[in-house]
Structure formats: C-alpha cells, structure tokens
Design a protein around this motif. Structure first.
Motif, PDB file in Angstrom:
ATOM      1  N   LEU A   1      -4.312   5.666   8.362  1.00 45.38           N
ATOM      2  CA  LEU A   1      -3.003   5.585   8.913  1.00 45.38           C
ATOM      3  C   LEU A   1      -2.679   4.898  10.311  1.00 45.38           C
ATOM      4  O   LEU A   1      -1.758   4.390  10.376  1.00 45.38           O
ATOM      5  N   ALA A   2      -3.621   5.093  11.112  1.00 43.23           N
ATOM      6  CA  ALA A   2      -3.486   4.370  12.499  1.00 43.23           C
ATOM      7  C   ALA A   2      -3.479   2.832  12.220  1.00 43.23           C
ATOM      8  O   ALA A   2      -2.528   2.173  12.806  1.00 43.23           O
ATOM      9  N   ILE A   3      -4.050   2.383  11.352  1.00 42.73           N
ATOM     10  CA  ILE A   3      -4.294   0.911  11.098  1.00 42.73           C
ATOM     11  C   ILE A   3      -2.683   0.451  10.613  1.00 42.73           C
ATOM     12  O   ILE A   3      -2.233  -0.335  10.819  1.00 42.73           O
ATOM     13  N   LYS A   4      -2.574   1.426   9.530  1.00 38.85           N
ATOM     14  CA  LYS A   4      -1.125   1.146   9.041  1.00 38.85           C
ATOM     15  C   LYS A   4      -0.003   1.090   9.835  1.00 38.85           C
ATOM     16  O   LYS A   4       0.914   0.127   9.907  1.00 38.85           O
ATOM     17  N   GLU A   5       0.161   2.097  10.805  1.00 34.19           N
ATOM     18  CA  GLU A   5       1.121   2.238  11.709  1.00 34.19           C
ATOM     19  C   GLU A   5       1.097   1.197  12.705  1.00 34.19           C
ATOM     20  O   GLU A   5       2.023   0.239  12.967  1.00 34.19           O
ATOM     21  N   GLU A   6      -0.131   0.598  13.056  1.00 36.18           N
ATOM     22  CA  GLU A   6      -0.269  -0.705  14.023  1.00 36.18           C
ATOM     23  C   GLU A   6       0.320  -1.796  13.417  1.00 36.18           C
ATOM     24  O   GLU A   6       1.238  -2.585  13.651  1.00 36.18           O
ATOM     25  N   LEU A   7       0.142  -2.232  12.235  1.00 34.42           N
ATOM     26  CA  LEU A   7       0.681  -3.350  11.396  1.00 34.42           C
ATOM     27  C   LEU A   7       1.805  -3.117  11.008  1.00 34.42           C
ATOM     28  O   LEU A   7       2.862  -3.982  10.946  1.00 34.42           O
ATOM     29  N   GLU A   8       2.306  -2.219  10.777  1.00 35.84           N
ATOM     30  CA  GLU A   8       3.820  -1.754  10.535  1.00 35.84           C
ATOM     31  C   GLU A   8       4.808  -2.289  11.812  1.00 35.84           C
ATOM     32  O   GLU A   8       5.862  -2.876  11.597  1.00 35.84           O
ATOM     33  N   ASP A   9       4.064  -1.690  13.010  1.00 36.62           N
ATOM     34  CA  ASP A   9       4.969  -2.298  14.173  1.00 36.62           C
ATOM     35  C   ASP A   9       4.751  -3.808  14.252  1.00 36.62           C
ATOM     36  O   ASP A   9       5.842  -4.242  14.626  1.00 36.62           O
ATOM     37  N   TYR A  10       3.961  -4.605  14.023  1.00 36.72           N
ATOM     38  CA  TYR A  10       3.464  -6.032  14.127  1.00 36.72           C
ATOM     39  C   TYR A  10       4.421  -6.634  13.030  1.00 36.72           C
ATOM     40  O   TYR A  10       5.268  -7.630  13.418  1.00 36.72           O
ATOM     41  N   TYR A  11       4.492  -6.204  11.675  1.00 33.97           N
ATOM     42  CA  TYR A  11       5.415  -6.793  10.508  1.00 33.97           C
ATOM     43  C   TYR A  11       6.639  -6.562  10.622  1.00 33.97           C
ATOM     44  O   TYR A  11       7.599  -6.916   9.938  1.00 33.97           O
ATOM     45  N   GLU A  12       7.037  -5.151  11.427  1.00 32.54           N
ATOM     46  CA  GLU A  12       8.268  -4.630  11.378  1.00 32.54           C
ATOM     47  C   GLU A  12       8.807  -4.369  10.010  1.00 32.54           C
ATOM     48  O   GLU A  12       9.846  -4.425   9.741  1.00 32.54           O
ATOM     49  N   LYS A  13       8.025  -3.740   9.267  1.00 34.35           N
ATOM     50  CA  LYS A  13       8.149  -3.384   7.915  1.00 34.35           C
ATOM     51  C   LYS A  13       7.080  -2.227   7.216  1.00 34.35           C
ATOM     52  O   LYS A  13       6.080  -2.425   7.899  1.00 34.35           O
ATOM     53  N   GLU A  14       7.620  -1.826   6.149  1.00 33.59           N
ATOM     54  CA  GLU A  14       6.538  -0.732   5.767  1.00 33.59           C
ATOM     55  C   GLU A  14       5.219  -1.334   5.031  1.00 33.59           C
ATOM     56  O   GLU A  14       5.519  -2.317   4.413  1.00 33.59           O
ATOM     57  N   ILE A  15       4.126  -0.866   5.224  1.00 32.78           N
ATOM     58  CA  ILE A  15       2.921  -1.345   4.567  1.00 32.78           C
ATOM     59  C   ILE A  15       2.534  -0.166   3.635  1.00 32.78           C
ATOM     60  O   ILE A  15       2.381   0.836   4.107  1.00 32.78           O
ATOM     61  N   HIS A  16       2.513  -0.589   2.242  1.00 38.02           N
ATOM     62  CA  HIS A  16       2.215   0.401   1.288  1.00 38.02           C
ATOM     63  C   HIS A  16       0.687   0.682   1.451  1.00 38.02           C
ATOM     64  O   HIS A  16      -0.071  -0.174   1.530  1.00 38.02           O
ATOM     65  N   HIS A  17       0.087   1.780   0.892  1.00 36.33           N
ATOM     66  CA  HIS A  17      -1.085   2.130   0.621  1.00 36.33           C
ATOM     67  C   HIS A  17      -1.757   1.128  -0.350  1.00 36.33           C
ATOM     68  O   HIS A  17      -2.934   0.908  -0.131  1.00 36.33           O
ATOM     69  N   GLY A  18      -0.899   0.872  -1.320  1.00 34.43           N
ATOM     70  CA  GLY A  18      -1.611  -0.085  -2.430  1.00 34.43           C
ATOM     71  C   GLY A  18      -2.015  -1.229  -1.912  1.00 34.43           C
ATOM     72  O   GLY A  18      -2.671  -2.033  -2.489  1.00 34.43           O
ATOM     73  N   ARG A  19      -1.262  -1.920  -0.794  1.00 31.94           N
ATOM     74  CA  ARG A  19      -1.814  -3.103  -0.031  1.00 31.94           C
ATOM     75  C   ARG A  19      -2.939  -2.889   0.931  1.00 31.94           C
ATOM     76  O   ARG A  19      -3.901  -3.293   1.183  1.00 31.94           O
ATOM     77  N   LEU A  20      -2.769  -1.681   1.630  1.00 33.18           N
ATOM     78  CA  LEU A  20      -3.723  -1.604   2.906  1.00 33.18           C
ATOM     79  C   LEU A  20      -5.062  -1.226   2.384  1.00 33.18           C
ATOM     80  O   LEU A  20      -6.101  -1.912   2.565  1.00 33.18           O
ATOM     81  N   TYR A  21      -5.293  -0.260   1.513  1.00 34.26           N
ATOM     82  CA  TYR A  21      -6.447   0.287   1.162  1.00 34.26           C
ATOM     83  C   TYR A  21      -7.400  -0.638   0.382  1.00 34.26           C
ATOM     84  O   TYR A  21      -8.707  -0.917   0.586  1.00 34.26           O
ATOM     85  N   PRO A  22      -6.806  -1.474  -0.695  1.00 33.31           N
ATOM     86  CA  PRO A  22      -7.589  -2.490  -1.495  1.00 33.31           C
ATOM     87  C   PRO A  22      -8.178  -3.570  -0.530  1.00 33.31           C
ATOM     88  O   PRO A  22      -9.011  -3.945  -0.588  1.00 33.31           O
ATOM     89  N   ASN A  23      -7.312  -4.017   0.495  1.00 32.45           N
ATOM     90  CA  ASN A  23      -7.848  -5.096   1.570  1.00 32.45           C
ATOM     91  C   ASN A  23      -8.516  -4.596   2.612  1.00 32.45           C
ATOM     92  O   ASN A  23      -9.481  -5.200   2.891  1.00 32.45           O
ATOM     93  N   LEU A  24      -8.582  -3.240   2.824  1.00 34.45           N
ATOM     94  CA  LEU A  24      -9.567  -2.512   3.699  1.00 34.45           C
ATOM     95  C   LEU A  24     -10.958  -2.566   2.902  1.00 34.45           C
ATOM     96  O   LEU A  24     -12.215  -2.946   3.525  1.00 34.45           O
ATOM     97  N   ASP A  25     -11.113  -2.236   1.608  1.00 37.89           N
ATOM     98  CA  ASP A  25     -12.179  -2.144   0.690  1.00 37.89           C
ATOM     99  C   ASP A  25     -12.714  -3.446   0.473  1.00 37.89           C
ATOM    100  O   ASP A  25     -14.057  -3.822   0.455  1.00 37.89           O
ATOM    101  N   THR A  26     -12.041  -4.474   0.536  1.00 44.36           N
ATOM    102  CA  THR A  26     -12.380  -6.153   0.211  1.00 44.36           C
ATOM    103  C   THR A  26     -13.421  -6.196   1.569  1.00 44.36           C
ATOM    104  O   THR A  26     -14.280  -7.012   1.543  1.00 44.36           O
ATOM    105  N   LEU A  27     -12.840  -5.954   2.915  1.00 47.96           N
ATOM    106  CA  LEU A  27     -13.096  -6.412   3.960  1.00 47.96           C
ATOM    107  C   LEU A  27     -14.661  -5.484   3.962  1.00 47.96           C
ATOM    108  O   LEU A  27     -15.771  -6.168   4.579  1.00 47.96           O
ATOM    109  N   VAL A  28     -14.809  -4.144   3.598  1.00 46.71           N
ATOM    110  CA  VAL A  28     -15.984  -3.606   3.651  1.00 46.71           C
ATOM    111  C   VAL A  28     -16.927  -4.255   2.605  1.00 46.71           C
ATOM    112  O   VAL A  28     -18.243  -4.620   2.888  1.00 46.71           O
ATOM    113  N   ASP A  29     -16.461  -4.731   1.509  1.00 46.53           N
ATOM    114  CA  ASP A  29     -17.307  -5.269   0.476  1.00 46.53           C
ATOM    115  C   ASP A  29     -17.946  -6.739   0.932  1.00 46.53           C
ATOM    116  O   ASP A  29     -18.892  -7.065   0.552  1.00 46.53           O
ATOM    117  N   LYS A  30     -16.995  -7.434   1.850  1.00 49.81           N
ATOM    118  CA  LYS A  30     -17.703  -8.433   2.310  1.00 49.81           C
ATOM    119  C   LYS A  30     -18.496  -8.376   3.425  1.00 49.81           C
ATOM    120  O   LYS A  30     -18.880  -9.224   4.127  1.00 49.81           O
TER     121      LYS A  30
END
Length: 94
Positions: free
Chosen positions: A24-53
């Motif tokens: 949630l902290a990551i999500k809020e930081e990116l929402e401030d930067y992008y100035e729009k809502e970041i959906h969980h369906g975008r955030l968590y799969p991308n975090l998982d990709t970074l973990v997998d890599k």
C-alpha cells in the motif's frame, strides 16, 4: 534492467527509497507520482515479476501484509541504470 517496463523500474526506485515498504505504501507513492489511481491488479503482478527476476525480496509483516526490499542484484541494476543514464543526461552545473 533493459527488460523491465517503465512501471517496473519505477517500482524498483520506490522500493529503493523506502525502508521495506508494504504494498500500500508503494501504491500510494506511485499514485502521487503518476497523479492517478494504481489498481491492485497492476501493482501486485508487477511486484511479483520483480521478485521472480531476483531484483526484489518479499517478506511477510503479518498474515495480510507483505514488505518489499531490494536484493543486491536490484541495487546493482539501479546503479548500472544510473551510470547508463549519466552518459546522456548530465547533472546541471551550478
């Protein structure tokens, strides 16, 4: 890092700049930067990709909350990216 999307690179930078942030902290930081809502369906799969890599580690704060931190490889990738960028963009001289 060349194989990451811009969003995934932004995730790495946010994680690098915080002390084991939770999703949630990551999500809020990116929402401030992008100035729009970041959906969980975008955030968590991308975090998982970074973990997998192997760029990010995921730990558990409690049963519902995970935290994220850069691996050594993730830190090296950010450093390499900054070195590459510096070839093209020089800091302003004052």
């Amino acid at each position: 890092m060349y194989d990451l999307t811009g969003f995934q690179r932004d995730l790495l930078y946010v994680i690098a700049g915080a002390d084991e942030p939770h999703g949630l902290a990551i999500k809020e930081e990116l929402e401030d930067y992008y100035e729009k809502e970041i959906h969980h369906g975008r955030l968590y799969p991308n975090l998982d990709t970074l973990v997998d890599k192997g760029l990010v580690e995921k730990g558990e704060l409690d049963r519902r909350t995970n935290f994220y931190s850069l691996t050594r490889r993730g830190s090296r990738e950010i450093e390499a990216r900054r070195e590459w960028e510096s070839q093209y963009v020089s800091p302003d001289e004052e």
